[in-house]
Design a protein around this motif. Structure first.
Motif, short mmCIF file in Angstrom:
data_model
loop_
_atom_site.label_atom_id
_atom_site.label_comp_id
_atom_site.label_asym_id
_atom_site.label_seq_id
_atom_site.Cartn_x
_atom_site.Cartn_y
_atom_site.Cartn_z
N ALA A 220 35.88 40.09 42.53
CA ALA A 220 36.82 39.57 41.54
C ALA A 220 37.68 40.69 40.96
O ALA A 220 38.88 40.51 40.72
N ILE A 221 37.08 41.87 40.75
CA ILE A 221 37.84 43.01 40.23
C ILE A 221 38.90 43.44 41.24
O ILE A 221 40.05 43.75 40.87
N GLU A 222 38.54 43.46 42.52
CA GLU A 222 39.52 43.79 43.55
C GLU A 222 40.69 42.83 43.53
O GLU A 222 41.85 43.21 43.74
N ASN A 223 40.40 41.56 43.25
CA ASN A 223 41.44 40.52 43.32
C ASN A 223 42.25 40.39 42.04
O ASN A 223 43.47 40.18 42.09
N SER A 224 41.58 40.51 40.88
CA SER A 224 42.23 40.20 39.61
C SER A 224 42.35 41.37 38.65
O SER A 224 43.01 41.24 37.60
N GLY A 225 41.74 42.49 38.96
CA GLY A 225 41.82 43.65 38.09
C GLY A 225 40.67 43.71 37.10
O GLY A 225 40.16 42.67 36.65
N PHE A 226 40.26 44.93 36.74
CA PHE A 226 39.09 45.12 35.87
C PHE A 226 39.29 44.47 34.50
O PHE A 226 38.40 43.80 33.98
N ASP A 227 40.44 44.68 33.90
CA ASP A 227 40.66 44.19 32.53
C ASP A 227 40.55 42.67 32.46
O ASP A 227 39.95 42.12 31.53
N LYS A 228 41.14 41.98 33.42
CA LYS A 228 41.08 40.52 33.44
C LYS A 228 39.66 40.03 33.64
O LYS A 228 39.22 39.06 33.00
N VAL A 229 38.92 40.68 34.52
CA VAL A 229 37.53 40.29 34.78
C VAL A 229 36.68 40.52 33.53
O VAL A 229 35.89 39.65 33.13
N LEU A 230 36.84 41.67 32.91
CA LEU A 230 36.08 41.97 31.70
C LEU A 230 36.37 40.96 30.60
O LEU A 230 35.45 40.44 29.94
N GLU A 231 37.64 40.63 30.41
CA GLU A 231 38.03 39.65 29.38
C GLU A 231 37.43 38.28 29.67
O GLU A 231 36.88 37.61 28.77
N THR A 232 37.49 37.84 30.92
CA THR A 232 37.01 36.50 31.28
C THR A 232 35.50 36.39 31.16
O THR A 232 34.98 35.41 30.61
N ILE A 233 34.79 37.38 31.67
CA ILE A 233 33.32 37.33 31.61
C ILE A 233 32.84 37.50 30.17
O ILE A 233 31.90 36.83 29.74
N SER A 234 33.52 38.35 29.42
CA SER A 234 33.16 38.52 28.01
C SER A 234 33.27 37.21 27.26
O SER A 234 32.40 36.85 26.46
N ALA A 235 34.33 36.45 27.52
CA ALA A 235 34.50 35.14 26.86
C ALA A 235 33.43 34.15 27.30
O ALA A 235 32.94 33.35 26.50
N SER A 236 33.04 34.22 28.58
CA SER A 236 32.04 33.27 29.09
C SER A 236 30.66 33.51 28.50
O SER A 236 29.81 32.61 28.48
N ILE A 237 30.41 34.73 28.03
CA ILE A 237 29.11 35.07 27.45
C ILE A 237 28.94 34.51 26.03
O ILE A 237 27.82 34.21 25.60
N GLN A 238 30.03 34.33 25.32
CA GLN A 238 29.98 34.00 23.89
C GLN A 238 29.01 32.88 23.53
O GLN A 238 28.25 33.01 22.57
N PRO A 239 28.99 31.74 24.27
CA PRO A 239 28.09 30.65 23.87
C PRO A 239 26.61 30.99 23.98
O PRO A 239 25.77 30.25 23.45
N TYR A 240 26.27 32.09 24.64
CA TYR A 240 24.87 32.41 24.88
C TYR A 240 24.37 33.58 24.04
O TYR A 240 23.26 34.07 24.23
N ILE A 241 25.21 34.00 23.07
CA ILE A 241 24.80 35.05 22.15
C ILE A 241 24.00 34.42 21.00
O ILE A 241 24.45 33.47 20.36
N LYS A 242 22.80 34.96 20.76
CA LYS A 242 21.92 34.45 19.73
C LYS A 242 22.24 35.10 18.38
O LYS A 242 22.95 36.11 18.31
N PRO A 243 21.75 34.52 17.27
CA PRO A 243 22.05 35.08 15.94
C PRO A 243 21.66 36.55 15.79
O PRO A 243 22.28 37.28 15.01
#
Length: 261
Positions: A220-243
């Motif tokens: 995915a990084i090869e295709n879309s770039g590191f920054d875009k991948v980091l941003e997208t995966i970071s957003a996908s993690i949000q619902p699974y962060i505990k208090p």
């Protein structure tokens, strides 16, 4: 041509993060296999797609002879550095560099689905097994039982368009495709169990390092770039962060143990 040329490069990008963080997410599968197989010191075991060698290390503690093979040279370097008494080598899972019938246990934890041709990979695993030998195969469970499916979907959105008919990460889990393929190749299924696998990270930062150490993310990084991948995966993690700031995904892995007949 098999999968080594492509997968070896992709899975070798972040071997230390894989070894120290992400490899442990398969522990539930490793433990189930060890409990079911009752590995003996007289056993000879091959782990296909061994990564940085965690399962190989667990097998070595039983006294059995263990060999690990992986497509990624970087992963094998990591494995050799951590487990110096174990035999590790770089190789192609569809053309295993072993004689017929030399192992009585072969394992592949989340590895066979990355073969260029899964049937060919399973046939070669069968070839190197003795008659009556056991094959351990681990794949994803049903998509609805895996919270990490949201992460996989996020990664998938950053990959180049797949060719028509290309299988997704849950393809072998659907409609018992793995089981049907194993039986078509000539294996007899003796155990089929979905095990709970909780991916538990102490922080979002550690979760990102672990999740981003996989081969599909490298692609995915090869295709879309590191920054875009980091941003997208970071957003996908949000619902699974505990208090308390920890991150947890509740998943299931399917462990299919079959016998060469």
């Amino acid at each position: 041509m098999g999968s080594q040329a492509i997968q070896g490069q992709l899975w070798g990008k972040q071997p230390k993060d894989w070894a120290t963080i992400q490899e442990q997410t398969a522990n539930a599968g490793y433990n189930h296999a060890l409990y079911f197989l009752k590995v003996k010191p007289s056993d000879s075991v091959l782990d296909i797609g061994c990564g940085s060698g965690l399962f190989c290390n667990l097998i070595s503690e039983t006294g059995a002879s263990i060999t690990g093979i992986d497509a990624s040279e970087a992963m094998i370097v990591e494995a050799k550095g951590r487990h110096q008494s174990i035999k590790f080598l770089v190789g192609e899972m569809e053309e295993l560099p072993f004689l017929d019938g030399v192992f009585n246990i072969v394992s592949g934890f989340n590895s066979f689905q990355y073969a260029a041709n899964i049937t060919n990979a399973l046939k070669d695993a069968k070839r190197v097994l003795v008659r009556g030998g056991k094959l351990v195969t681990m794949i994803w469970g049903n998509k609805e039982d895996c919270e990490a499916a949201s992460f996989l979907k996020a990664v998938g959105s950053l990959l180049p368009p797949p060719p028509p008919g290309a299988p997704g990460p849950f393809a072998l889990s659907e409609n018992q495709l793995l089981e049907k393929t194993l039986e078509a190749v000539g294996f007899k299924i003796i155990n089929n169990t979905d095990v709970i696998s909780i991916w538990d990270y102490p922080s979002k930062e550690i979760a990102l390092k672990g999740l981003m150490s996989s081969g599909p993310v490298a692609r995915a990084i090869e295709n879309s770039g590191f920054d875009k991948v980091l941003e997208t995966i970071s957003a996908s993690i949000q619902p699974y962060i505990k208090p308390d700031g920890k991150v947890a995904y509740n998943n299931k892995f399917r462990i299919v143990i079959s016998e060469k007949v």
